[in-house]
Design a protein around this motif. Structure first.
Motif, PDB file in Angstrom:
ATOM      1  N   SER B  38       0.833  -1.197   0.000  1.00  0.00           N
ATOM      2  CA  SER B  38       0.000   0.000   0.000  1.00  0.00           C
ATOM      3  C   SER B  38       0.870   1.249   0.000  1.00  0.00           C
ATOM      4  N   PHE B  40       1.325   5.253   1.139  1.00  0.00           N
ATOM      5  CA  PHE B  40       0.865   6.261   2.092  1.00  0.00           C
ATOM      6  C   PHE B  40       0.725   7.587   1.326  1.00  0.00           C
ATOM      7  N   PRO B  41       0.008   8.557   1.905  1.00  0.00           N
ATOM      8  CA  PRO B  41      -0.143   9.825   1.183  1.00  0.00           C
ATOM      9  C   PRO B  41       1.212  10.490   0.904  1.00  0.00           C
ATOM     10  N   VAL B  43       3.823  13.528   0.386  1.00  0.00           N
ATOM     11  CA  VAL B  43       4.057  14.866   0.944  1.00  0.00           C
ATOM     12  C   VAL B  43       4.838  15.666  -0.102  1.00  0.00           C
ATOM     13  N   HIS B  45       6.439  19.633  -0.996  1.00  0.00           N
ATOM     14  CA  HIS B  45       6.683  20.995  -0.521  1.00  0.00           C
ATOM     15  C   HIS B  45       7.526  21.747  -1.536  1.00  0.00           C
ATOM     16  N   MET B  54      10.575  19.493  -2.901  1.00  0.00           N
ATOM     17  CA  MET B  54      10.903  18.148  -2.423  1.00  0.00           C
ATOM     18  C   MET B  54       9.615  17.352  -2.251  1.00  0.00           C
ATOM     19  N   ILE B  56       8.089  13.502  -0.423  1.00  0.00           N
ATOM     20  CA  ILE B  56       8.318  12.281   0.354  1.00  0.00           C
ATOM     21  C   ILE B  56       7.248  11.284  -0.064  1.00  0.00           C
ATOM     22  N   SER B  58       6.007   7.346   0.391  1.00  0.00           N
ATOM     23  CA  SER B  58       6.226   6.260   1.349  1.00  0.00           C
ATOM     24  C   SER B  58       5.190   5.167   1.150  1.00  0.00           C
ATOM     25  N   HIS B  60       4.215   0.621   2.099  1.00  0.00           N
ATOM     26  CA  HIS B  60       4.419  -0.632   2.824  1.00  0.00           C
ATOM     27  C   HIS B  60       4.254  -1.809   1.878  1.00  0.00           C
ATOM     28  N   PHE B  67       8.815  -1.536   4.863  1.00  0.00           N
ATOM     29  CA  PHE B  67       8.145  -0.266   4.618  1.00  0.00           C
ATOM     30  C   PHE B  67       9.222   0.805   4.586  1.00  0.00           C
ATOM     31  N   LEU B  69      10.419   4.980   2.921  1.00  0.00           N
ATOM     32  CA  LEU B  69      10.132   6.197   2.186  1.00  0.00           C
ATOM     33  C   LEU B  69      11.288   6.559   1.262  1.00  0.00           C
ATOM     34  N   LEU B  71      12.772  10.285   0.022  1.00  0.00           N
ATOM     35  CA  LEU B  71      12.701  11.753   0.001  1.00  0.00           C
ATOM     36  C   LEU B  71      13.567  12.219  -1.172  1.00  0.00           C
ATOM     37  N   SER B  73      14.693  15.664  -3.397  1.00  0.00           N
ATOM     38  CA  SER B  73      14.631  17.118  -3.526  1.00  0.00           C
ATOM     39  C   SER B  73      15.163  17.536  -4.887  1.00  0.00           C
ATOM     40  N   LEU B  91      14.909   5.304   2.631  1.00  0.00           N
ATOM     41  CA  LEU B  91      15.028   4.686   3.952  1.00  0.00           C
ATOM     42  C   LEU B  91      14.123   3.457   3.980  1.00  0.00           C
TER      43      LEU B  91
END
Lengths: 350, 350
Positions: B38, B40-41, B43, B45, B54, B56, B58, B60, B67, B69, B71, B73, B91
């Motif tokens: 699945s 995740f929402p 992010v 910015h 950047m 993020i 993420s 699972h 699981f 993420l 990131l 930039s 990560l």
């Protein structure tokens, strides 16, 4: 190649002390208030309801030229595998280039910055002459909450500890707390004046209680630091002038104090959005006890002197500290600066 | 103490080859389709509009017990500071305990998994007998898109490259591409049969073009891999039977092909939510050209055989690959397994 530092919990412990963390967490709150820092939306995922979850909190401290995230997971069954239930990682990056600066173990950072938050709540909102501190919860967060509050308040004469599910744990906590506090004062030994002052501040009685109602009636400052999903303190027990620092609630459904307290208290938060979504403020907000507008301000505004904390000695004040990424990032950045000076941790590179 | 591995771009390059990445990215898509993974929402910015941002991502992978993420930039002015514009960190953590498993440089992972995605789009949606490949864009992603497509399609006889802003760059790209592909085939030298087959597949003409309309009219497969915010290919130019793999659009406002193509094409995506929010599908979705229901399926369903890709040789097919965290995580996990065997990277611990 970008070199960056990887630091485990022992590395982090070597460079972190509560007095400095209080001061940098205040700085993070102030940067947020001055719009020199912003939070990104929080990501939350439950692997298994009530058994395992994780969240990712992230943000940008323009004022400190860093951005990044903390990923924290909670796996309730870990202790039976000889692993800590909570594991955290803080990733810090340079907001002028995107280059990574460090990856740090998040556990000690979380304990310290959460302790600092509770203490800062008391510092800016409690009555200066407060003498009786009541700690609800006797877990990992406890010693950090107590130390930060004793550092922030001059007149505490008595600490009472309540654990709703185990009075044995509260007793054991009180037996060992002075040694824990002494350990945490080690970094100040070189500053003999401050060290002696703090020694006298921790030289007070610490007692467990089974009677949370009476302890509440007597308390000037109440810190709640539990994973509770139901109120442990009822409105009727609370005397005028009491200050609450609520640091336990950090996800939907968590709740430590009677939501009716929000209808009579001056309410301050670290971040309005997080507070109404996952903080102690969530339940009273959901129940319509308070609106967003009823929240007096974020704490940074009080620190800056733009908003009054308490107006009278009779005010009940609440500081809802949900825990924001900016606390973690500024603390991590401080650690990295110290670690670069001292050469602590492992240097890796991308 | 949790040991985990920190790996930079050179470490990552040592253990990653496109054939395996295609296969594990397919696995990630399949796990998602089987609800064993699945997202995740996301992010996002923007530090400064059009200059630095950047995100993020993420998710699972239950099926792989991980699981984590990525990131990433983008700082547009970095190259003038001798730094890459795009820097990424992946990560990866164990989804049974929350313990970190590795932190990996994200750049090579992104290039490889995005290449694989484009190739997988062609593999499952293009006509098997496709001969003419048109690549729109001649940047970092290009060689990876071409290699993955040549690995996935047996009959490509001709590759044309178009750069909307610089025909010099497209020419330079075509001059160096065979050397780049040869380099990327190094890992297969030991598998002489596969290596020889791939040598013959890359032994075809690569030519830059200034006439994107004619190139489109002749193309069987079109891969778009640009940061464009306006369509580079018009619907009228596209012949029946063409397949598009669109890999460039990954944030609001990005767009590579005429949104009217979505009214006549069979549209597939990697993730419906990301596609309508930040993918090539965003603009036609915003304009009401297609609805969520018009998206035939996510690609995992086609790989699993639950949904038909193209129905006839005349269908126009679009694969909108927005890039999902599951691709990064499964690739990172594969890298970590190889690195653990071979002892590559730096071992740190929390």
């Amino acid at each position: 190649m970008f070199p960056f530092r990887v630091m485990n919990q022992e590395d982090v412990k070597q460079v972190l002390d509560m007095k400095n963390v209080i001061s940098i967490v205040e700085e993070a709150y102030v940067l947020k208030e001055k719009k020199e820092a912003s939070l990104f939306p929080m990501v939350f995922h439950e692997f298994e309801r009530g058994k395992a979850d994780m969240d990712i909190k992230s943000g940008h401290l323009t004022g400190a030229n860093i951005f990044g995230l903390k990923l924290v997971s909670w796996f309730g069954e870990n202790p039976s595998k000889n692993l800590p239930a909570i594991i955290g990682s803080v990733l810090v990056l340079d907001s002028r280039t995107g280059a990574p600066l460090g990856l740090l173990s998040g556990e000690q950072i979380t304990l310290m910055r959460t302790g600092a938050a509770g203490g800062i709540g008391a510092k800016y909102l409690a009555r200066r002459e407060s003498e009786n501190l009541l700690l609800i919860g006797s877990g990992h967060l406890g010693p950090y909450q107590i130390l930060a509050t004793l550092m922030s308040m001059e007149n505490i004469k008595n600490v009472v500890v309540y654990n709703a599910t185990s009075s044995e744990k509260a007793n054991a906590f009180c037996e060992s707390i002075k040694d824990r506090l002494l350990e945490m004062l080690e970094p100040y030994k070189k500053d003999s004046e401050y060290y002696q002052m703090m020694l006298s501040r921790i030289n007070i009685p610490f007692n467990a209680t089974d009677n949370v109602q009476r302890a509440t009636e007597e308390a000037d400052i109440i810190i709640t630091a539990t994973p509770s999903h139901k109120p442990l303190i009822m409105k009727e027990w609370v005397k005028p002038g009491t200050h609450f620092s609520c640091v336990g609630a950090d996800m939907e459904g968590k709740q430590e104090i009677d939501y009716n307290l929000f209808s009579v208290a001056r309410v301050f938060v670290d971040d309005v959005t997080q507070a109404i979504n996952v903080g102690e403020t969530e339940v009273p907000f959901q129940k319509g006890i308070i609106t967003k507008e009823d929240i007096i301000s974020e704490i940074g505004s009080v620190i800056l002197g733009n908003t009054s904390g308490r107006l009278t000695d009779k005010d009940i004040t609440i500081y809802d500290s949900t825990g924001i990424a900016l606390q973690d990032l500024i603390t991590a950045n401080y650690i990295l600066e110290k670690a670069n000076e001292k050469g602590i941790g492992v240097v890796a590179s991308f």
